[in-house]
Scaffold this motif. Structure first.
Motif, mmCIF file in Angstrom:
data_model
loop_
_atom_site.group_PDB
_atom_site.id
_atom_site.type_symbol
_atom_site.label_atom_id
_atom_site.label_comp_id
_atom_site.label_asym_id
_atom_site.label_seq_id
_atom_site.Cartn_x
_atom_site.Cartn_y
_atom_site.Cartn_z
ATOM 1 N N GLY A 1 8.594 -8.275 4.185
ATOM 2 C CA GLY A 1 9.221 -6.960 4.003
ATOM 3 C C GLY A 1 9.482 -6.379 5.377
ATOM 4 O O GLY A 1 8.544 -6.134 6.134
ATOM 5 N N THR A 2 10.753 -6.188 5.722
ATOM 6 C CA THR A 2 11.126 -5.753 7.078
ATOM 7 C C THR A 2 11.892 -4.438 6.995
ATOM 8 O O THR A 2 12.883 -4.345 6.265
ATOM 9 C CB THR A 2 12.027 -6.812 7.745
ATOM 10 O OG1 THR A 2 11.362 -8.070 7.691
ATOM 11 C CG2 THR A 2 12.314 -6.458 9.202
ATOM 12 N N ALA A 3 11.439 -3.451 7.759
ATOM 13 C CA ALA A 3 12.099 -2.146 7.709
ATOM 14 C C ALA A 3 12.127 -1.507 9.084
ATOM 15 O O ALA A 3 11.261 -1.779 9.925
ATOM 16 C CB ALA A 3 11.364 -1.230 6.732
ATOM 17 N N THR A 4 13.114 -0.663 9.294
ATOM 18 C CA THR A 4 13.171 0.148 10.510
ATOM 19 C C THR A 4 12.927 1.604 10.123
ATOM 20 O O THR A 4 13.002 1.969 8.942
ATOM 21 C CB THR A 4 14.540 0.028 11.208
ATOM 22 O OG1 THR A 4 15.539 0.411 10.261
ATOM 23 C CG2 THR A 4 14.798 -1.384 11.684
ATOM 24 N N GLY A 5 12.648 2.420 11.121
ATOM 25 C CA GLY A 5 12.438 3.842 10.866
ATOM 26 C C GLY A 5 12.509 4.587 12.176
ATOM 27 O O GLY A 5 12.501 3.956 13.240
ATOM 28 N N PRO A 6 12.568 5.916 12.096
ATOM 29 C CA PRO A 6 12.676 6.702 13.327
ATOM 30 C C PRO A 6 11.457 6.537 14.225
ATOM 31 O O PRO A 6 11.549 6.714 15.436
ATOM 32 C CB PRO A 6 12.807 8.154 12.832
ATOM 33 C CG PRO A 6 12.448 8.132 11.376
ATOM 34 C CD PRO A 6 12.652 6.736 10.886
ATOM 35 N N ASP A 7 10.309 6.202 13.654
ATOM 36 C CA ASP A 7 9.135 5.875 14.477
ATOM 37 C C ASP A 7 8.339 4.777 13.768
ATOM 38 O O ASP A 7 8.684 4.353 12.656
ATOM 39 C CB ASP A 7 8.287 7.118 14.769
ATOM 40 C CG ASP A 7 7.808 7.794 13.484
ATOM 41 O OD1 ASP A 7 7.636 7.082 12.462
ATOM 42 O OD2 ASP A 7 7.620 9.024 13.505
ATOM 43 N N LEU A 8 7.276 4.351 14.436
ATOM 44 C CA LEU A 8 6.507 3.211 13.937
ATOM 45 C C LEU A 8 5.877 3.515 12.571
ATOM 46 O O LEU A 8 5.860 2.649 11.681
ATOM 47 C CB LEU A 8 5.427 2.872 14.975
ATOM 48 C CG LEU A 8 4.885 1.463 15.031
ATOM 49 C CD1 LEU A 8 5.994 0.425 15.017
ATOM 50 C CD2 LEU A 8 4.029 1.314 16.293
ATOM 51 N N ALA A 9 5.374 4.732 12.397
ATOM 52 C CA ALA A 9 4.724 5.076 11.127
ATOM 53 C C ALA A 9 5.739 5.001 9.982
ATOM 54 O O ALA A 9 5.443 4.458 8.911
ATOM 55 C CB ALA A 9 4.111 6.475 11.208
ATOM 56 N N ALA A 10 6.940 5.518 10.223
ATOM 57 C CA ALA A 10 7.964 5.507 9.170
ATOM 58 C C ALA A 10 8.396 4.079 8.860
ATOM 59 O O ALA A 10 8.571 3.708 7.683
ATOM 60 C CB ALA A 10 9.167 6.344 9.613
ATOM 61 N N ALA A 11 8.560 3.249 9.893
ATOM 62 C CA ALA A 11 8.955 1.855 9.678
ATOM 63 C C ALA A 11 7.869 1.110 8.913
ATOM 64 O O ALA A 11 8.143 0.333 7.992
ATOM 65 C CB ALA A 11 9.224 1.178 11.025
ATOM 66 N N ARG A 12 6.612 1.374 9.289
ATOM 67 C CA ARG A 12 5.483 0.717 8.617
ATOM 68 C C ARG A 12 5.453 1.098 7.132
ATOM 69 O O ARG A 12 5.339 0.237 6.255
ATOM 70 C CB ARG A 12 4.181 1.137 9.326
ATOM 71 C CG ARG A 12 2.921 0.446 8.862
ATOM 72 C CD ARG A 12 2.109 1.266 7.898
ATOM 73 N NE ARG A 12 1.939 2.642 8.239
ATOM 74 C CZ ARG A 12 0.826 3.158 8.794
ATOM 75 N NH1 ARG A 12 -0.173 2.380 9.085
ATOM 76 N NH2 ARG A 12 0.741 4.463 9.016
ATOM 77 N N ASP A 13 5.604 2.391 6.850
ATOM 78 C CA ASP A 13 5.552 2.828 5.448
ATOM 79 C C ASP A 13 6.696 2.187 4.648
ATOM 80 O O ASP A 13 6.509 1.769 3.503
ATOM 81 C CB ASP A 13 5.629 4.358 5.366
ATOM 82 C CG ASP A 13 4.387 5.011 5.984
ATOM 83 O OD1 ASP A 13 3.405 4.283 6.248
ATOM 84 O OD2 ASP A 13 4.422 6.241 6.220
ATOM 85 N N ALA A 14 7.866 2.102 5.258
ATOM 86 C CA ALA A 14 9.021 1.527 4.551
ATOM 87 C C ALA A 14 8.832 0.026 4.313
ATOM 88 O O ALA A 14 9.213 -0.500 3.257
ATOM 89 C CB ALA A 14 10.298 1.792 5.347
ATOM 90 N N ALA A 15 8.235 -0.667 5.272
ATOM 91 C CA ALA A 15 7.995 -2.115 5.099
ATOM 92 C C ALA A 15 7.003 -2.342 3.961
ATOM 93 O O ALA A 15 7.192 -3.235 3.118
ATOM 94 C CB ALA A 15 7.474 -2.726 6.400
ATOM 95 N N TYR A 16 5.946 -1.528 3.921
ATOM 96 C CA TYR A 16 4.964 -1.687 2.834
ATOM 97 C C TYR A 16 5.553 -1.324 1.480
ATOM 98 O O TYR A 16 5.165 -1.883 0.451
ATOM 99 C CB TYR A 16 3.684 -0.906 3.132
ATOM 100 C CG TYR A 16 2.739 -1.719 3.999
ATOM 101 C CD1 TYR A 16 2.090 -2.833 3.472
ATOM 102 C CD2 TYR A 16 2.538 -1.408 5.332
ATOM 103 C CE1 TYR A 16 1.248 -3.608 4.246
ATOM 104 C CE2 TYR A 16 1.691 -2.176 6.125
ATOM 105 C CZ TYR A 16 1.050 -3.283 5.578
ATOM 106 O OH TYR A 16 0.231 -4.060 6.343
ATOM 107 N N GLU A 17 6.504 -0.417 1.481
ATOM 108 C CA GLU A 17 7.161 -0.080 0.212
ATOM 109 C C GLU A 17 7.930 -1.299 -0.326
ATOM 110 O O GLU A 17 7.884 -1.599 -1.526
ATOM 111 C CB GLU A 17 8.109 1.085 0.436
ATOM 112 C CG GLU A 17 8.393 1.865 -0.813
ATOM 113 C CD GLU A 17 8.756 3.302 -0.466
ATOM 114 O OE1 GLU A 17 9.851 3.700 -0.845
ATOM 115 O OE2 GLU A 17 7.972 3.972 0.231
#
Ligand code: AMP
Length: 415
Positions: A370-386
């Motif tokens: 599961g690979t995701a980007t986000g405005p910061d690391l926390a947002a990217a991490r949450d999106a990848a886990y989703e």
């Protein structure tokens, strides 16, 4: 440009997405590819480690550029065979790929180039193993000398386990333990010019908190908020350019992707290993942030024109990838299980296959990322886990702490 991509794992799916997104790439063929790659490329059958077969396929599909993903084809001489047909190839010669294919060769090059790395001995019998283990003390680091898909290294306080691993491998490199956070730095090079990509961190151990056996990699993130500001410049000056110069001096220049695995120790960055290709799963996060068209960059490296390539452009923010592994991975992964929830943007296929009726099944140890980007690391991490939460695969497991220490500011450089 017509591109042939060799390989069929998660790294190749990420490369395929990057290549397909480059307007200069008019046709993309992947061999053998995988069901995820099939969405963006035409798939062809090939044995990736058969140099003559890959070269023939490159001619048949009229490739202008061949991109070799995994290490085994490079060590087998696939890049040489393709180049011999007059086709540009991104990937080093078999000679230069020994940087990954033989730990002893890599140590030899590093010594000649005065590259900072762990002190090491190559050992071929129990007496030499015992002497080396005595000299360095625990934790013991014992590495299979040859290719082992990221699983040939044992780091342990258990002397008996260290000796057992050495005995099983035959020829091993035993080295000093390096303490400090690890960094993966990818460098695109034509043998002379060298362009670093964003540093990333991966997670080698199977379990949360870096517990359990080593794997091919269970997740990754980029960029590294905790990295020293001059890290990349220092590594280019002290590691990459001296290594490339030493390989040129030996008459075996390295063109392709030089992967530098580093420990950031109290006395500065030290090389843990070189690889001769993009790392998996770090590629998934690094390429998710690369804005510069990938095909043009790799073509420049493959044709000796990287010095004239414009500076790289990167997206703001961060990227995280979380690997979903099969039941029993890494010791004995079970394959053939049905997967649902995987056919969506951000899910990278690593070890999957599709039945004639369209059912997706697991076909390897590391199945998906599961690979995701986000405005910061926390947002990217949450999106990848989703993304990972929506994937169903019986018995699968994943780490729950990918990027957590970086998000929480818990990574420090010992000193
Ligand atoms: P390698 O295949 O050489 O990257 O090794 C796999 C993993 O083992 C690395 O990512 C490190 O976590 C660990 N490792 C390898 N060499 C050392 C070392 N000299 N000191 C500490 N850890 C190491």
């Amino acid at each position: 440009m017509r591109v042939l991509l060799v390989g069929g794992g998660g790294r190749e799916h990420a490369l395929a997405l990057g290549l397909a997104g480059d307007p200069a790439v008019e046709a993309l063929v992947a061999a053998p590819g995988n069901p995820g790659i099939a969405a963006v490329a035409q798939l062809r059958e090939v044995t990736p480690t058969d140099p003559a077969a890959v070269a023939a396929l490159a001619v048949e599909v009229a490739a202008d550029l061949v991109v070799v993903g995994p290490e085994a084809p490079l060590v087998a001489g696939v890049a040489d065979a393709v180049r011999a047909k007059g086709i540009a190839v991104f990937g080093p010669s078999a000679e230069a790929a020994r940087l990954e294919g033989s730990k002893t060769f890599a140590k030899d090059v590093m010594t000649a180039a005065a590259v900072p790395t762990a002190r090491a001995y190559t050992c071929e019998d129990a007496a030499a193993v015992a002497r080396a283990l005595d000299e360095f003390g625990a934790p013991y680091v014992v590495k299979d000398d040859g290719l082992a898909a990221g699983k040939g290294v044992v780091v342990t306080d258990d002397r008996a386990a260290a000796e057992r691993h050495a005995a099983e491998c035959g020829r091993v490199v035993i080295e000093e333990y390096l303490s400090g956070p690890e960094v993966s730095l990818f460098v695109v090079t034509d043998g002379e010019a060298a362009v670093p990509l964003l540093p990333a961190q991966d997670f080698k151990r199977v379990g949360d908190g870096d517990t359990g056996p080593n794997t091919g990699g269970m997740g990754a993130y980029a960029p590294l908020p905790w990295a020293p500001p001059n890290l990349v410049d220092d590594v280019m000056r002290d590691v990459v350019h001296p290594t490339l110069a030493e390989l040129r001096r030996r008459g075996t220049p390295f063109a392709g992707l030089l992967y530098v695995g580093l420990a950031i120790t109290p006395s500065g960055p030290r090389v843990i290993e070189f690889n001769a290709r993009f790392g998996d799963p770090e590629t998934q996060v690094v390429l998710a942030l690369l804005e510069t068209p990938l095909g043009g960059l790799l073509h420049a490296a493959a044709t000796g024109t990287l010095g004239a390539h414009p500076p790289l452009r990167w997206r703001d923010g961060a990227a995280v990838t979380v690997v979903v592994a099969a039941d029993g991975y890494p010791a004995g992964p079970r394959t053939g299980d049905v997967i649902t929830g995987a056919d969506r943007a951000g899910v990278i296929h690593a070890g999957t296959r599709r039945d004639a009726d369209g059912t997706l099944r697991s076909a390897g140890g590391r199945v998906l990322c599961g690979t995701a980007t986000g405005p910061d690391l926390a947002a990217a991490r949450d999106a990848a886990y989703e993304l990972v939460r929506d994937v169903e695969l019986a018995g699968s497991h994943h780490r729950t702490d990918i990027a957590a220490a970086a998000v929480d500011g818990r990574i420090t450089i010992p000193g």
